[in-house]
Write a protein that holds these residues in place. Sequence first.
Motif, PDB file in Angstrom:
ATOM      1  N   SER A   7       1.126  -1.090   0.198  1.00 35.91           N
ATOM      2  CA  SER A   7       0.012  -0.066   0.187  1.00 35.91           C
ATOM      3  C   SER A   7       0.760   1.141  -0.243  1.00 35.91           C
ATOM      4  O   SER A   7       2.108   1.425   0.566  1.00 35.91           O
ATOM      5  CB  SER A   7      -1.481  -0.094   1.395  1.00 35.91           C
ATOM      6  OG  SER A   7       0.110   0.733   2.371  1.00 35.91           O
ATOM      7  N   ARG A   8       0.285   2.381  -0.147  1.00 35.09           N
ATOM      8  CA  ARG A   8       0.610   4.153  -0.454  1.00 35.09           C
ATOM      9  C   ARG A   8       2.090   4.034   0.964  1.00 35.09           C
ATOM     10  O   ARG A   8       2.844   4.658   1.006  1.00 35.09           O
ATOM     11  CB  ARG A   8      -0.343   4.818   0.198  1.00 35.09           C
ATOM     12  CG  ARG A   8       0.599   6.219   0.455  1.00 35.09           C
ATOM     13  CD  ARG A   8      -0.969   7.028  -0.408  1.00 35.09           C
ATOM     14  NE  ARG A   8      -1.173   7.593  -0.989  1.00 35.09           N
ATOM     15  CZ  ARG A   8      -0.758   7.943  -2.110  1.00 35.09           C
ATOM     16  NH1 ARG A   8       0.276   9.216  -2.327  1.00 35.09           N
ATOM     17  NH2 ARG A   8      -1.065   7.942  -3.657  1.00 35.09           N
ATOM     18  N   MET A   9       1.479   3.348   2.034  1.00 35.30           N
ATOM     19  CA  MET A   9       1.561   3.340   3.313  1.00 35.30           C
ATOM     20  C   MET A   9       3.395   2.996   3.517  1.00 35.30           C
ATOM     21  O   MET A   9       3.627   2.384   4.850  1.00 35.30           O
ATOM     22  CB  MET A   9       1.256   3.250   4.988  1.00 35.30           C
ATOM     23  CG  MET A   9       0.359   2.062   5.248  1.00 35.30           C
ATOM     24  SD  MET A   9      -0.171   2.232   6.739  1.00 35.30           S
ATOM     25  CE  MET A   9      -1.693   2.628   5.954  1.00 35.30           C
ATOM     26  N   PHE A  62      -7.146   2.334  -4.905  1.00 26.43           N
ATOM     27  CA  PHE A  62      -7.538   2.923  -3.922  1.00 26.43           C
ATOM     28  C   PHE A  62      -6.220   3.971  -3.715  1.00 26.43           C
ATOM     29  O   PHE A  62      -6.645   5.367  -3.075  1.00 26.43           O
ATOM     30  CB  PHE A  62      -8.385   2.000  -2.686  1.00 26.43           C
ATOM     31  CG  PHE A  62      -9.107   2.688  -2.103  1.00 26.43           C
ATOM     32  CD1 PHE A  62     -10.502   3.508  -2.328  1.00 26.43           C
ATOM     33  CD2 PHE A  62      -8.449   3.469  -0.100  1.00 26.43           C
ATOM     34  CE1 PHE A  62     -10.808   3.378  -1.144  1.00 26.43           C
ATOM     35  CE2 PHE A  62      -9.025   4.065  -0.101  1.00 26.43           C
ATOM     36  CZ  PHE A  62     -10.698   4.275  -0.249  1.00 26.43           C
ATOM     37  N   CYS A  63      -5.354   3.074  -3.186  1.00 31.27           N
ATOM     38  CA  CYS A  63      -4.890   4.161  -2.558  1.00 31.27           C
ATOM     39  C   CYS A  63      -3.838   5.622  -3.532  1.00 31.27           C
ATOM     40  O   CYS A  63      -3.991   6.494  -3.460  1.00 31.27           O
ATOM     41  CB  CYS A  63      -2.521   3.050  -2.589  1.00 31.27           C
ATOM     42  SG  CYS A  63      -2.609   2.085  -1.030  1.00 31.27           S
ATOM     43  N   CYS A  91      -6.777   7.650  -2.560  1.00 32.59           N
ATOM     44  CA  CYS A  91      -7.260   7.617  -0.900  1.00 32.59           C
ATOM     45  C   CYS A  91      -6.399   8.854  -0.197  1.00 32.59           C
ATOM     46  O   CYS A  91      -6.462   9.540   0.549  1.00 32.59           O
ATOM     47  CB  CYS A  91      -7.034   6.722  -0.743  1.00 32.59           C
ATOM     48  SG  CYS A  91      -7.555   6.241   1.768  1.00 32.59           S
ATOM     49  N   LYS A  92      -4.504   8.114   0.144  1.00 34.57           N
ATOM     50  CA  LYS A  92      -4.089   9.989   0.868  1.00 34.57           C
ATOM     51  C   LYS A  92      -4.412   9.515   2.101  1.00 34.57           C
ATOM     52  O   LYS A  92      -3.947  10.575   3.084  1.00 34.57           O
ATOM     53  CB  LYS A  92      -3.867  11.181  -0.084  1.00 34.57           C
ATOM     54  CG  LYS A  92      -3.183  10.294  -1.307  1.00 34.57           C
ATOM     55  CD  LYS A  92      -3.126  11.769  -2.229  1.00 34.57           C
ATOM     56  CE  LYS A  92      -2.295  11.847  -3.716  1.00 34.57           C
ATOM     57  NZ  LYS A  92      -2.510  12.647  -4.073  1.00 34.57           N
ATOM     58  N   ARG A  93      -5.426   9.038   2.533  1.00 33.10           N
ATOM     59  CA  ARG A  93      -5.416   9.147   4.014  1.00 33.10           C
ATOM     60  C   ARG A  93      -4.251   9.081   4.598  1.00 33.10           C
ATOM     61  O   ARG A  93      -4.170   9.503   5.275  1.00 33.10           O
ATOM     62  CB  ARG A  93      -7.102   8.366   4.707  1.00 33.10           C
ATOM     63  CG  ARG A  93      -7.931   8.686   4.333  1.00 33.10           C
ATOM     64  CD  ARG A  93      -8.663   9.526   4.855  1.00 33.10           C
ATOM     65  NE  ARG A  93      -8.764   9.279   6.665  1.00 33.10           N
ATOM     66  CZ  ARG A  93      -9.766   8.684   6.727  1.00 33.10           C
ATOM     67  NH1 ARG A  93     -10.997   8.036   6.211  1.00 33.10           N
ATOM     68  NH2 ARG A  93     -10.554   9.217   7.943  1.00 33.10           N
ATOM     69  N   CYS A  94      -3.501   8.013   4.801  1.00 27.23           N
ATOM     70  CA  CYS A  94      -2.781   7.745   5.323  1.00 27.23           C
ATOM     71  C   CYS A  94      -1.196   9.079   5.748  1.00 27.23           C
ATOM     72  O   CYS A  94      -0.425   9.175   6.081  1.00 27.23           O
ATOM     73  CB  CYS A  94      -1.416   6.408   5.289  1.00 27.23           C
ATOM     74  SG  CYS A  94      -1.319   6.524   3.551  1.00 27.23           S
ATOM     75  N   CYS A 142      -6.105   4.232   7.817  1.00 33.55           N
ATOM     76  CA  CYS A 142      -6.752   3.820   6.587  1.00 33.55           C
ATOM     77  C   CYS A 142      -8.316   2.334   6.652  1.00 33.55           C
ATOM     78  O   CYS A 142      -8.125   1.982   7.897  1.00 33.55           O
ATOM     79  CB  CYS A 142      -6.063   2.499   6.371  1.00 33.55           C
ATOM     80  SG  CYS A 142      -5.691   1.882   5.275  1.00 33.55           S
TER      81      CYS A 142
END
Length: 402
Positions: free
Chosen positions: A235-237, A274-275, A278-281, A341
């Motif tokens: 994932s992004r994180m 989705f990542c 999203c960028k929530r993290c 996430c």
Amino acid sequence: ASTSATEESNAHLFTEHDEFPVKVADDYQRYHQERTAFHYFYKTKGTPYMPLPPDESKPGFTVIDSALAGAGWDLCDRLNGMSSNTGYDVGLYNWDNPTYPQQYPFESKELAANVIKRAARTFGANLVGITRQDDRWDYASFYDAIKNETKTWDDFPFKPKTVIVMAIESDYEGQSTAPSATNDGIIGEGYARMSYVAYGMASFLRNLGYKAVASGNDLGMSVPYAMAAGIGEASRMGLLVTYNMGPRIRLMKVYTDLEFVEYDKPKTFGVRDFCERCKRCSDACPSKAISVADKPSLYPPADHDAATNAVGIEKWWTDSKKCLQYWNDSGTNCGTCVTACPYNKPDFWQHRMIEKMNSLMPGPLHTFMREMDIWFGFGDTFDEKAVAKFWDPAGRKYDGRG
Ligand code: SF4
Ligand code: SF4
């Protein structure tokens, strides 16, 4: 690879891959354990981080929370010494164990895989996958910061053929309190359980006459191994995201000389797409350690400090030195990115929408769902109500002093 009933019933949602599912550059170089941010902090500051003293005026850091954190890490240290992140060949991760002299002749390799996965669940694994040993994901050398000692695969007691990758779930309510001493208790207990589950699995194989060594964060990189074994996506994180538990898991491995004809295949279910939106993290990360780039890349951007990164794998770039600096500043193991996430939620309602509508309008839909997740009250900063709720579902004050 999955052992979860939900995953099995949703098998049609996964795409299986014959090859490793992200690009790896021709000039990719193997990673050395010594390069992790934990070792950087050991060398430059003497410790990865120090917890703060308890403070009754700070929810999540009271005597009760600190007692939980202390107990979680005590459990881990009792099982593995102080080397869970910074060593190898210690505690339940030791290399030197007796193996039954005769190898059990499995009737078929398929039966062997089923038996191994059932045993893994017995010891507490929520997910398990079996993949080939791969030099790319194994550390080129091992380093123990406490002993100041380096070893290589030449020192390892056997040549592994297979890596069994397992995941265990972390407590959702505890994770919701991050960053806090409360969540540190969950993390410490998780590290203890990693070694317990991996050791049980390794011992089972040794009793069947196969060489086997339990591994936590040592020996090799757990995320690419878990991707190869089909139990989640990167994932992004930078953490593995699983279908049911998102990134709210801990990973462990068992290296063995038991060889299979067929191995589990990597499986994807749309995390990377989705990542991208999203960028929530990265928004929630207090140290800005997670890339905000739209797309992952094979090499880091020029302004990124890649000292702790494996370079030449397509990914979003994270700066573990910044991350651990925040651990030091906050006196916690943080974990804010995991809480933020959307995949972390026990029943991630977006799954169902993504599955139904992904092909119709993926871009706008993902952005919309990210916002919906926030509107529905899933915050991504420290929430003292989450701590009160962790200790008492009614959310009452939990310090026992009136
Ligand atoms: Fe950022 Fe905290 Fe996640 Fe580290 S653990 S990347 S500091 S949110
Ligand atoms: Fe991907 Fe969003 Fe989770 Fe970050 S918070 S890993 S961008 S899904």
